[in-house]
Design a protein around this motif. Structure first.
Motif, PDB file in Angstrom:
ATOM      1  N   TRP A 190       0.802  -1.187  -0.001  1.00  0.00           N
ATOM      2  CA  TRP A 190      -0.121  -0.170  -0.084  1.00  0.00           C
ATOM      3  C   TRP A 190       0.764   1.426   0.020  1.00  0.00           C
ATOM      4  CZ3 TRP A 190      -4.431   1.913  -1.399  1.00  0.00           C
ATOM      5  CH2 TRP A 190      -4.977   3.174  -0.627  1.00  0.00           C
ATOM      6  N   ASN A 191       2.089   1.225   0.832  1.00  0.00           N
ATOM      7  CA  ASN A 191       2.694   2.484   0.893  1.00  0.00           C
ATOM      8  C   ASN A 191       3.739   2.667  -0.013  1.00  0.00           C
ATOM      9  OD1 ASN A 191       1.592   3.466   3.377  1.00  0.00           O
ATOM     10  ND2 ASN A 191       2.689   2.002   4.469  1.00  0.00           N
ATOM     11  N   ILE A 192       4.365   1.419  -0.607  1.00  0.00           N
ATOM     12  CA  ILE A 192       5.294   1.638  -1.844  1.00  0.00           C
ATOM     13  C   ILE A 192       4.945   1.063  -3.050  1.00  0.00           C
ATOM     14  CG2 ILE A 192       7.825   0.633  -2.294  1.00  0.00           C
ATOM     15  CD1 ILE A 192       8.186   0.493   0.737  1.00  0.00           C
ATOM     16  N   VAL A 193       4.489  -0.041  -3.442  1.00  0.00           N
ATOM     17  CA  VAL A 193       4.011  -0.397  -4.551  1.00  0.00           C
ATOM     18  C   VAL A 193       3.028   0.319  -5.178  1.00  0.00           C
ATOM     19  CG1 VAL A 193       3.675  -2.619  -5.945  1.00  0.00           C
ATOM     20  CG2 VAL A 193       5.012  -2.700  -3.996  1.00  0.00           C
ATOM     21  N   LEU A 220      -9.638   5.839 -20.026  1.00  0.00           N
ATOM     22  CA  LEU A 220      -9.081   6.274 -18.612  1.00  0.00           C
ATOM     23  C   LEU A 220      -9.882   5.518 -17.768  1.00  0.00           C
ATOM     24  CD1 LEU A 220      -7.334   8.263 -17.126  1.00  0.00           C
ATOM     25  CD2 LEU A 220      -9.580   9.675 -16.804  1.00  0.00           C
ATOM     26  N   GLY A 221     -11.126   5.084 -17.909  1.00  0.00           N
ATOM     27  CA  GLY A 221     -11.850   4.573 -16.945  1.00  0.00           C
ATOM     28  C   GLY A 221     -11.296   3.001 -16.965  1.00  0.00           C
ATOM     29  N   ASP A 222     -11.078   2.434 -17.974  1.00  0.00           N
ATOM     30  CA  ASP A 222     -10.424   1.149 -18.385  1.00  0.00           C
ATOM     31  C   ASP A 222      -9.186   0.969 -17.632  1.00  0.00           C
ATOM     32  OD1 ASP A 222     -13.011   0.257 -19.370  1.00  0.00           O
ATOM     33  OD2 ASP A 222     -12.209   0.366 -21.606  1.00  0.00           O
ATOM     34  N   SER A 223      -8.301   2.105 -17.849  1.00  0.00           N
ATOM     35  CA  SER A 223      -6.839   2.191 -17.620  1.00  0.00           C
ATOM     36  C   SER A 223      -6.798   2.109 -16.135  1.00  0.00           C
ATOM     37  CB  SER A 223      -6.230   3.303 -18.115  1.00  0.00           C
ATOM     38  OG  SER A 223      -6.333   3.242 -19.501  1.00  0.00           O
ATOM     39  N   VAL A 224      -7.612   2.631 -15.246  1.00  0.00           N
ATOM     40  CA  VAL A 224      -7.747   2.850 -14.036  1.00  0.00           C
ATOM     41  C   VAL A 224      -7.912   1.558 -13.378  1.00  0.00           C
ATOM     42  CG1 VAL A 224      -8.584   3.861 -11.892  1.00  0.00           C
ATOM     43  CG2 VAL A 224      -7.927   5.353 -13.697  1.00  0.00           C
ATOM     44  N   SER A 225      -9.248   0.858 -13.956  1.00  0.00           N
ATOM     45  CA  SER A 225      -9.448  -0.345 -13.589  1.00  0.00           C
ATOM     46  C   SER A 225      -8.758  -1.590 -13.817  1.00  0.00           C
ATOM     47  CB  SER A 225     -11.138  -0.677 -14.354  1.00  0.00           C
ATOM     48  OG  SER A 225     -11.403  -2.017 -13.840  1.00  0.00           O
ATOM     49  N   LYS A 266      -4.490  -5.291 -11.609  1.00  0.00           N
ATOM     50  CA  LYS A 266      -3.178  -5.787 -11.656  1.00  0.00           C
ATOM     51  C   LYS A 266      -2.360  -5.529 -10.385  1.00  0.00           C
ATOM     52  CE  LYS A 266      -2.717  -4.859 -16.645  1.00  0.00           C
ATOM     53  NZ  LYS A 266      -1.889  -4.210 -17.510  1.00  0.00           N
ATOM     54  N   LEU A 267      -2.811  -4.297  -9.574  1.00  0.00           N
ATOM     55  CA  LEU A 267      -2.003  -4.291  -8.461  1.00  0.00           C
ATOM     56  C   LEU A 267      -2.539  -5.161  -7.233  1.00  0.00           C
ATOM     57  CD1 LEU A 267      -1.706  -0.263  -8.566  1.00  0.00           C
ATOM     58  CD2 LEU A 267       0.342  -1.923  -8.529  1.00  0.00           C
ATOM     59  N   MET A 268      -3.951  -5.539  -7.250  1.00  0.00           N
ATOM     60  CA  MET A 268      -4.352  -6.217  -6.475  1.00  0.00           C
ATOM     61  C   MET A 268      -3.441  -7.768  -6.351  1.00  0.00           C
ATOM     62  SD  MET A 268      -6.702  -4.723  -4.608  1.00  0.00           S
ATOM     63  CE  MET A 268      -7.704  -6.042  -3.829  1.00  0.00           C
ATOM     64  N   ILE A 280       2.726 -10.438  -2.693  1.00  0.00           N
ATOM     65  CA  ILE A 280       3.756  -9.623  -1.783  1.00  0.00           C
ATOM     66  C   ILE A 280       3.363 -10.144  -0.203  1.00  0.00           C
ATOM     67  CG2 ILE A 280       4.534  -7.472  -0.894  1.00  0.00           C
ATOM     68  CD1 ILE A 280       4.207  -6.166  -3.312  1.00  0.00           C
ATOM     69  N   ILE A 281       2.107 -10.094  -0.095  1.00  0.00           N
ATOM     70  CA  ILE A 281       1.658 -10.616   1.263  1.00  0.00           C
ATOM     71  C   ILE A 281       2.029 -12.114   1.559  1.00  0.00           C
ATOM     72  CG2 ILE A 281      -0.363 -10.981   2.633  1.00  0.00           C
ATOM     73  CD1 ILE A 281      -1.749  -8.502   1.412  1.00  0.00           C
ATOM     74  N   PHE A 282       1.892 -12.995   0.187  1.00  0.00           N
ATOM     75  CA  PHE A 282       2.099 -14.319   0.631  1.00  0.00           C
ATOM     76  C   PHE A 282       3.764 -14.606   0.789  1.00  0.00           C
ATOM     77  CE2 PHE A 282       3.564 -18.450  -1.613  1.00  0.00           C
ATOM     78  CZ  PHE A 282       2.975 -19.211  -0.960  1.00  0.00           C
ATOM     79  N   SER A 283       4.284 -13.883   0.017  1.00  0.00           N
ATOM     80  CA  SER A 283       5.895 -14.071   0.115  1.00  0.00           C
ATOM     81  C   SER A 283       6.406 -13.526   1.617  1.00  0.00           C
ATOM     82  CB  SER A 283       6.713 -13.144  -0.853  1.00  0.00           C
ATOM     83  OG  SER A 283       6.284 -13.503  -2.313  1.00  0.00           O
TER      84      SER A 283
END
Length: 403
Positions: free
Chosen positions: A37-40, A209-214, A219-221, A227-230
Protein backbone atom coordinates in the motif's frame (compact mmCIF):
# COMPACT_ATOMS: atom_id res chain seq x y z
CA UNK A 1 1.35 -36.61 -9.75
CA UNK A 2 4.57 -35.84 -7.86
CA UNK A 3 4.04 -32.11 -8.32
CA UNK A 4 0.53 -32.38 -6.89
CA UNK A 5 1.82 -34.26 -3.84
CA UNK A 6 4.57 -31.70 -3.22
CA UNK A 7 2.14 -28.79 -3.48
CA UNK A 8 -0.27 -30.56 -1.16
CA UNK A 9 2.45 -31.11 1.46
CA UNK A 10 3.53 -27.46 1.23
CA UNK A 11 -0.07 -26.29 1.61
CA UNK A 12 -0.52 -28.49 4.67
CA UNK A 13 2.70 -27.14 6.18
CA UNK A 14 1.58 -23.55 5.58
CA UNK A 15 -1.78 -24.08 7.24
CA UNK A 16 -0.19 -25.88 10.20
CA UNK A 17 2.44 -23.16 10.64
CA UNK A 18 -0.17 -20.40 10.59
CA UNK A 19 -2.28 -22.21 13.20
CA UNK A 20 0.77 -22.72 15.44
CA UNK A 21 1.87 -19.07 15.32
CA UNK A 22 -1.10 -16.88 14.37
CA UNK A 23 0.42 -13.69 15.80
CA UNK A 24 3.62 -13.96 13.74
CA UNK A 25 1.65 -14.83 10.62
CA UNK A 26 -0.61 -11.83 11.15
CA UNK A 27 2.34 -9.47 11.62
CA UNK A 28 4.02 -10.80 8.47
CA UNK A 29 0.87 -10.39 6.41
CA UNK A 30 0.38 -6.88 7.80
CA UNK A 31 3.93 -5.97 6.88
CA UNK A 32 3.45 -7.26 3.34
CA UNK A 33 0.22 -5.27 3.09
CA UNK A 34 2.02 -2.14 4.29
CA UNK A 35 4.75 -2.54 1.65
CA UNK A 36 2.14 -2.95 -1.06
CA UNK A 37 0.00 0.00 0.00
CA UNK A 38 2.74 2.49 0.90
CA UNK A 39 5.34 1.66 -1.76
CA UNK A 40 4.14 -0.55 -4.62
CA UNK A 41 0.63 0.83 -5.15
CA UNK A 42 1.49 4.56 -5.41
CA UNK A 43 4.75 3.81 -7.22
CA UNK A 44 3.23 1.64 -9.95
CA UNK A 45 -0.35 2.81 -10.57
CA UNK A 46 0.44 6.12 -12.37
CA UNK A 47 2.75 4.33 -14.81
CA UNK A 48 0.20 1.59 -15.51
CA UNK A 49 -2.50 4.14 -16.29
CA UNK A 50 -0.17 6.20 -18.51
CA UNK A 51 0.91 3.04 -20.33
CA UNK A 52 -2.68 2.11 -21.17
CA UNK A 53 -3.43 5.64 -22.39
CA UNK A 54 -0.39 5.70 -24.64
CA UNK A 55 -1.24 2.30 -26.08
CA UNK A 56 -4.87 3.23 -26.73
CA UNK A 57 -4.09 6.48 -28.56
CA UNK A 58 -1.31 5.05 -30.70
CA UNK A 59 1.52 6.94 -29.02
CA UNK A 60 3.40 3.71 -28.35
CA UNK A 61 3.02 2.71 -31.99
CA UNK A 62 4.38 6.07 -33.16
CA UNK A 63 7.34 5.96 -30.76
CA UNK A 64 8.07 2.41 -31.83
CA UNK A 65 8.16 3.49 -35.45
CA UNK A 66 10.50 6.38 -34.63
CA UNK A 67 12.81 4.10 -32.63
CA UNK A 68 12.80 1.32 -35.20
CA UNK A 69 16.11 2.29 -36.90
CA UNK A 70 17.85 2.68 -33.53
CA UNK A 71 16.61 -0.63 -32.15
CA UNK A 72 17.43 -2.55 -35.31
CA UNK A 73 20.99 -1.24 -35.44
CA UNK A 74 21.68 -1.34 -31.70
CA UNK A 75 19.85 -4.51 -30.61
CA UNK A 76 18.73 -6.17 -33.83
CA UNK A 77 15.07 -5.82 -32.82
CA UNK A 78 12.05 -3.87 -34.09
CA UNK A 79 11.37 -0.44 -32.63
CA UNK A 80 8.36 -1.66 -30.65
CA UNK A 81 10.77 -3.71 -28.52
CA UNK A 82 11.89 -0.46 -26.87
CA UNK A 83 8.52 -0.06 -25.15
CA UNK A 84 8.83 -2.95 -22.62
CA UNK A 85 12.31 -1.75 -21.70
CA UNK A 86 11.22 1.86 -21.16
CA UNK A 87 8.14 0.80 -19.21
CA UNK A 88 10.01 -1.75 -17.08
CA UNK A 89 12.81 0.65 -16.19
CA UNK A 90 10.39 3.42 -15.18
CA UNK A 91 7.38 1.61 -13.71
CA UNK A 92 9.29 -1.34 -12.29
CA UNK A 93 9.22 -5.13 -12.35
CA UNK A 94 6.11 -6.72 -13.89
CA UNK A 95 5.12 -3.73 -16.05
CA UNK A 96 7.84 -4.60 -18.57
CA UNK A 97 6.96 -8.30 -18.41
CA UNK A 98 3.31 -7.56 -19.21
CA UNK A 99 4.30 -5.41 -22.19
CA UNK A 100 6.67 -8.13 -23.43
CA UNK A 101 4.04 -10.87 -23.11
CA UNK A 102 1.52 -8.69 -24.93
CA UNK A 103 3.91 -8.06 -27.83
CA UNK A 104 4.74 -11.74 -28.05
CA UNK A 105 1.07 -12.75 -28.17
CA UNK A 106 0.63 -10.27 -31.02
CA UNK A 107 3.72 -11.81 -32.69
CA UNK A 108 5.22 -8.33 -32.91
CA UNK A 109 8.48 -9.86 -31.59
CA UNK A 110 10.00 -13.30 -31.94
CA UNK A 111 10.25 -15.75 -29.08
CA UNK A 112 13.98 -15.20 -28.71
CA UNK A 113 13.48 -11.44 -28.63
CA UNK A 114 10.71 -11.89 -26.08
CA UNK A 115 12.96 -13.91 -23.76
CA UNK A 116 15.62 -11.20 -23.94
CA UNK A 117 13.12 -8.38 -23.35
CA UNK A 118 11.55 -10.29 -20.44
CA UNK A 119 14.89 -10.42 -18.63
CA UNK A 120 16.09 -6.91 -19.49
CA UNK A 121 12.79 -5.11 -18.74
CA UNK A 122 12.44 -6.66 -15.26
CA UNK A 123 13.86 -3.83 -13.13
CA UNK A 124 13.00 -2.18 -9.78
CA UNK A 125 11.02 1.03 -9.61
CA UNK A 126 13.39 4.06 -9.61
CA UNK A 127 11.18 5.83 -7.05
CA UNK A 128 11.79 2.96 -4.64
CA UNK A 129 15.56 3.18 -5.09
CA UNK A 130 15.84 6.97 -4.88
CA UNK A 131 13.18 7.82 -2.31
CA UNK A 132 12.54 4.76 -0.16
CA UNK A 133 16.05 3.26 0.02
CA UNK A 134 18.15 6.41 -0.36
CA UNK A 135 16.12 8.97 1.57
CA UNK A 136 14.10 6.55 3.71
CA UNK A 137 16.33 3.64 4.74
CA UNK A 138 19.72 5.45 4.73
CA UNK A 139 18.59 9.09 5.01
CA UNK A 140 20.99 10.01 2.21
CA UNK A 141 19.74 10.31 -1.40
CA UNK A 142 23.23 9.83 -2.85
CA UNK A 143 23.21 6.20 -1.73
CA UNK A 144 19.89 5.63 -3.47
CA UNK A 145 21.34 7.13 -6.66
CA UNK A 146 24.41 4.90 -6.37
CA UNK A 147 22.27 1.78 -5.96
CA UNK A 148 20.19 2.79 -8.98
CA UNK A 149 23.37 3.34 -11.02
CA UNK A 150 24.70 -0.10 -10.06
CA UNK A 151 21.39 -1.76 -10.88
CA UNK A 152 21.11 -0.03 -14.27
CA UNK A 153 24.72 -0.61 -15.30
CA UNK A 154 24.53 -4.27 -14.33
CA UNK A 155 21.27 -4.48 -16.29
CA UNK A 156 23.03 -3.17 -19.40
CA UNK A 157 25.92 -5.62 -18.96
CA UNK A 158 23.42 -8.41 -18.36
CA UNK A 159 21.55 -7.50 -21.54
CA UNK A 160 24.76 -7.56 -23.60
CA UNK A 161 25.71 -10.98 -22.20
CA UNK A 162 22.24 -12.37 -22.82
CA UNK A 163 22.41 -11.32 -26.46
CA UNK A 164 25.37 -13.69 -26.78
CA UNK A 165 23.44 -16.57 -25.22
CA UNK A 166 20.84 -18.76 -26.97
CA UNK A 167 17.33 -17.68 -25.96
CA UNK A 168 15.00 -19.87 -27.99
CA UNK A 169 15.86 -20.81 -31.54
CA UNK A 170 18.25 -18.41 -33.23
CA UNK A 171 17.27 -19.60 -36.67
CA UNK A 172 13.53 -19.38 -36.23
CA UNK A 173 11.97 -15.90 -36.35
CA UNK A 174 8.20 -16.18 -35.90
CA UNK A 175 7.72 -12.44 -35.68
CA UNK A 176 4.92 -11.02 -37.77
CA UNK A 177 6.73 -8.65 -40.13
CA UNK A 178 4.73 -6.06 -42.02
CA UNK A 179 6.36 -4.53 -45.04
CA UNK A 180 6.24 -0.75 -45.25
CA UNK A 181 6.87 1.38 -48.33
CA UNK A 182 10.48 2.53 -48.28
CA UNK A 183 9.59 5.81 -49.96
CA UNK A 184 7.94 7.16 -46.80
CA UNK A 185 9.94 9.23 -44.34
CA UNK A 186 10.37 8.26 -40.69
CA UNK A 187 7.83 10.85 -39.54
CA UNK A 188 5.29 9.70 -42.11
CA UNK A 189 5.66 6.11 -40.94
CA UNK A 190 5.26 7.24 -37.33
CA UNK A 191 2.15 9.25 -38.21
CA UNK A 192 0.58 6.28 -39.97
CA UNK A 193 1.43 4.05 -37.01
CA UNK A 194 -0.17 6.58 -34.65
CA UNK A 195 -3.42 6.69 -36.63
CA UNK A 196 -3.56 2.93 -37.08
CA UNK A 197 -2.94 2.29 -33.39
CA UNK A 198 -5.74 4.62 -32.32
CA UNK A 199 -8.08 3.32 -35.02
CA UNK A 200 -7.54 -0.28 -33.93
CA UNK A 201 -8.38 0.59 -30.32
CA UNK A 202 -11.34 2.85 -31.12
CA UNK A 203 -12.19 3.89 -27.53
CA UNK A 204 -12.87 7.45 -26.39
CA UNK A 205 -10.67 9.20 -23.84
CA UNK A 206 -13.14 8.73 -20.99
CA UNK A 207 -13.55 5.04 -21.76
CA UNK A 208 -9.80 4.50 -22.00
CA UNK A 209 -9.14 6.37 -18.74
CA UNK A 210 -11.75 4.35 -16.85
CA UNK A 211 -10.51 1.06 -18.27
CA UNK A 212 -6.90 2.02 -17.51
CA UNK A 213 -7.58 2.77 -13.85
CA UNK A 214 -9.69 -0.36 -13.47
CA UNK A 215 -7.11 -2.60 -15.13
CA UNK A 216 -4.26 -1.01 -13.17
CA UNK A 217 -5.97 -1.57 -9.83
CA UNK A 218 -6.81 -5.15 -10.78
CA UNK A 219 -3.17 -5.84 -11.62
CA UNK A 220 -2.03 -4.22 -8.38
CA UNK A 221 -4.43 -6.38 -6.36
CA UNK A 222 -2.72 -9.44 -7.85
CA UNK A 223 0.69 -7.96 -7.06
CA UNK A 224 -0.42 -7.29 -3.47
CA UNK A 225 -1.47 -10.90 -3.02
CA UNK A 226 1.95 -12.14 -4.12
CA UNK A 227 3.74 -9.70 -1.81
CA UNK A 228 1.66 -10.64 1.24
CA UNK A 229 2.12 -14.34 0.53
CA UNK A 230 5.90 -13.95 0.15
CA UNK A 231 6.21 -11.97 3.40
CA UNK A 232 4.19 -14.64 5.18
CA UNK A 233 6.26 -17.44 3.65
CA UNK A 234 9.53 -15.84 4.76
CA UNK A 235 8.25 -15.48 8.33
CA UNK A 236 7.05 -19.08 8.53
CA UNK A 237 10.31 -20.42 7.10
CA UNK A 238 12.29 -18.39 9.63
CA UNK A 239 10.30 -19.91 12.48
CA UNK A 240 10.69 -23.47 11.14
CA UNK A 241 14.40 -23.58 10.32
CA UNK A 242 17.33 -23.99 12.75
CA UNK A 243 19.81 -21.13 13.18
CA UNK A 244 22.35 -22.87 10.92
CA UNK A 245 19.92 -22.49 7.99
CA UNK A 246 18.72 -18.99 8.84
CA UNK A 247 20.11 -17.65 5.56
CA UNK A 248 17.19 -19.38 3.80
CA UNK A 249 14.84 -17.12 5.74
CA UNK A 250 16.34 -13.92 4.33
CA UNK A 251 13.39 -11.90 3.07
CA UNK A 252 15.31 -10.78 -0.01
CA UNK A 253 14.85 -14.28 -1.42
CA UNK A 254 11.09 -13.93 -1.25
CA UNK A 255 10.22 -10.21 -1.51
CA UNK A 256 12.49 -7.45 -2.77
CA UNK A 257 11.06 -4.49 -0.85
CA UNK A 258 11.21 -6.16 2.55
CA UNK A 259 14.48 -7.77 1.51
CA UNK A 260 16.05 -4.39 0.78
CA UNK A 261 14.91 -3.18 4.21
CA UNK A 262 16.35 -6.29 5.90
CA UNK A 263 19.66 -5.83 4.08
CA UNK A 264 19.82 -2.18 5.19
CA UNK A 265 19.87 -3.38 8.81
CA UNK A 266 23.03 -5.46 8.32
CA UNK A 267 25.52 -2.61 8.04
CA UNK A 268 27.14 -3.23 11.43
CA UNK A 269 27.70 -6.93 10.58
CA UNK A 270 28.58 -6.74 6.87
CA UNK A 271 29.90 -3.21 6.44
CA UNK A 272 28.29 -0.48 4.40
CA UNK A 273 29.78 -1.55 1.05
CA UNK A 274 28.62 -5.17 1.33
CA UNK A 275 25.27 -3.98 2.66
CA UNK A 276 24.75 -1.76 -0.40
CA UNK A 277 25.89 -4.55 -2.73
CA UNK A 278 23.42 -6.96 -1.12
CA UNK A 279 20.60 -4.46 -1.64
CA UNK A 280 21.55 -4.11 -5.32
CA UNK A 281 21.50 -7.89 -5.74
CA UNK A 282 18.13 -8.19 -3.98
CA UNK A 283 16.60 -5.52 -6.24
CA UNK A 284 17.89 -7.20 -9.40
CA UNK A 285 16.66 -10.60 -8.23
CA UNK A 286 13.20 -9.21 -7.47
CA UNK A 287 12.23 -11.89 -4.96
CA UNK A 288 9.97 -14.90 -5.25
CA UNK A 289 7.00 -12.53 -5.25
CA UNK A 290 8.08 -10.74 -8.43
CA UNK A 291 9.20 -13.95 -10.14
CA UNK A 292 5.83 -15.60 -9.54
CA UNK A 293 4.11 -12.52 -10.93
CA UNK A 294 6.16 -12.80 -14.11
CA UNK A 295 5.33 -16.48 -14.41
CA UNK A 296 1.65 -15.62 -14.09
CA UNK A 297 1.98 -12.91 -16.75
CA UNK A 298 3.72 -15.13 -19.32
CA UNK A 299 1.54 -18.20 -18.67
CA UNK A 300 -0.64 -17.43 -21.72
CA UNK A 301 2.33 -16.94 -24.04
CA UNK A 302 5.09 -19.28 -25.23
CA UNK A 303 7.79 -17.48 -23.24
CA UNK A 304 9.73 -19.74 -20.87
CA UNK A 305 10.24 -19.09 -17.17
CA UNK A 306 13.51 -20.96 -16.57
CA UNK A 307 15.68 -18.82 -18.91
CA UNK A 308 14.21 -15.73 -17.27
CA UNK A 309 15.01 -17.12 -13.80
CA UNK A 310 18.63 -17.84 -14.75
CA UNK A 311 18.96 -14.39 -16.32
CA UNK A 312 17.86 -12.72 -13.08
CA UNK A 313 20.33 -14.80 -11.08
CA UNK A 314 23.06 -13.57 -13.41
CA UNK A 315 21.81 -9.99 -13.07
CA UNK A 316 21.90 -10.23 -9.26
CA UNK A 317 25.48 -11.56 -9.28
CA UNK A 318 26.57 -8.84 -11.70
CA UNK A 319 24.95 -6.15 -9.55
CA UNK A 320 26.63 -7.44 -6.40
CA UNK A 321 30.08 -7.50 -8.00
CA UNK A 322 29.68 -4.20 -9.85
CA UNK A 323 28.52 -2.43 -6.68
CA UNK A 324 31.61 -3.58 -4.78
CA UNK A 325 33.80 -2.59 -7.74
CA UNK A 326 32.37 0.94 -7.92
CA UNK A 327 32.03 1.50 -4.19
CA UNK A 328 35.57 2.72 -3.46
CA UNK A 329 35.64 5.55 -6.05
CA UNK A 330 32.07 6.50 -5.17
CA UNK A 331 32.88 6.48 -1.45
CA UNK A 332 35.93 8.68 -1.95
CA UNK A 333 33.92 11.14 -4.05
CA UNK A 334 31.11 11.16 -1.50
CA UNK A 335 33.40 11.96 1.41
CA UNK A 336 34.99 14.89 -0.44
CA UNK A 337 31.94 16.26 -2.25
CA UNK A 338 28.81 15.51 -0.22
CA UNK A 339 28.20 17.49 2.93
CA UNK A 340 26.88 15.70 5.99
CA UNK A 341 28.04 12.24 4.89
CA UNK A 342 28.97 10.03 7.83
CA UNK A 343 28.72 6.26 7.71
CA UNK A 344 27.79 6.05 11.39
CA UNK A 345 24.67 8.05 10.60
CA UNK A 346 23.27 5.07 8.74
CA UNK A 347 23.02 2.82 11.81
CA UNK A 348 19.42 2.10 12.76
CA UNK A 349 17.77 1.39 16.12
CA UNK A 350 16.99 -2.10 14.86
CA UNK A 351 20.66 -3.17 14.62
CA UNK A 352 20.60 -5.85 17.33
CA UNK A 353 22.52 -8.71 15.76
CA UNK A 354 22.39 -10.42 12.42
CA UNK A 355 18.74 -9.84 11.60
CA UNK A 356 17.67 -11.51 8.39
CA UNK A 357 14.02 -10.74 8.98
CA UNK A 358 12.85 -7.21 9.84
CA UNK A 359 10.87 -8.29 12.90
CA UNK A 360 9.60 -6.88 15.09
CA UNK A 361 8.97 -3.50 13.46
CA UNK A 362 5.93 -1.33 13.08
CA UNK A 363 4.30 -0.89 9.71
CA UNK A 364 5.02 2.83 10.12
CA UNK A 365 8.78 2.18 9.95
CA UNK A 366 8.64 1.76 6.18
CA UNK A 367 8.61 5.03 4.19
CA UNK A 368 5.60 5.84 2.07
CA UNK A 369 5.46 7.10 -1.52
CA UNK A 370 2.00 8.63 -1.20
CA UNK A 371 3.38 12.07 -0.34
CA UNK A 372 5.27 12.08 -3.65
CA UNK A 373 2.27 11.16 -5.79
CA UNK A 374 1.36 14.81 -6.72
CA UNK A 375 4.90 15.32 -8.07
CA UNK A 376 4.78 12.06 -10.01
CA UNK A 377 1.35 12.87 -11.47
CA UNK A 378 2.59 16.32 -12.45
CA UNK A 379 5.65 14.88 -14.21
CA UNK A 380 3.58 12.22 -15.96
CA UNK A 381 0.96 14.80 -16.94
CA UNK A 382 3.61 17.08 -18.43
CA UNK A 383 5.16 14.11 -20.23
CA UNK A 384 1.77 13.16 -21.60
CA UNK A 385 1.18 16.69 -22.88
CA UNK A 386 4.57 16.67 -24.63
CA UNK A 387 3.78 13.31 -26.19
CA UNK A 388 0.38 14.57 -27.34
CA UNK A 389 1.98 17.61 -28.98
CA UNK A 390 4.64 15.47 -30.63
CA UNK A 391 2.00 12.99 -31.74
CA UNK A 392 -0.08 15.81 -33.28
CA UNK A 393 2.83 16.99 -35.42
CA UNK A 394 3.68 13.39 -36.30
CA UNK A 395 0.06 12.89 -37.35
CA UNK A 396 0.20 16.02 -39.52
CA UNK A 397 3.34 14.78 -41.29
CA UNK A 398 1.85 11.30 -41.51
CA UNK A 399 -1.12 12.61 -43.48
CA UNK A 400 1.14 13.75 -46.28
CA UNK A 401 1.35 11.17 -49.03
CA UNK A 402 4.68 9.54 -49.71
CA UNK A 403 6.61 10.64 -52.71
Amino acid sequence: MLRTIILGVISLWLVTSIVRQPDGAFQAALQGLSVWWNIVFPGLLPFLVLSELMLAFGVVHALSSLLDPVMRRGAGMPGIAAWPVVLGWTAGYTAGAEATASLRKQQAISRREGQWLLAVSYMPNPMFMFIVIGAGFFHHPYLGAFIALAVWLSGIVNGVLLRLMPFGSAAQDDRSNKAEPKSRSTLQKAGIALMQGHREDGRSFGKVLGDSVSAGIQKLMLVGGFIIFSALLARLIAASLPDSLSILAFTGIYESHLGAYSASLLQSELGLATCIALISAVLCWGGLSGLLQVRSVISESDLKFLPFLLAKLLHALLAFGLTLLLWEPFHNWLQHSASGFHEEAFSTPFDNGLTLLPFPISVHDLPSLWQHIPTVIGILGASMMVLVIISYFVWIFGKRPGK
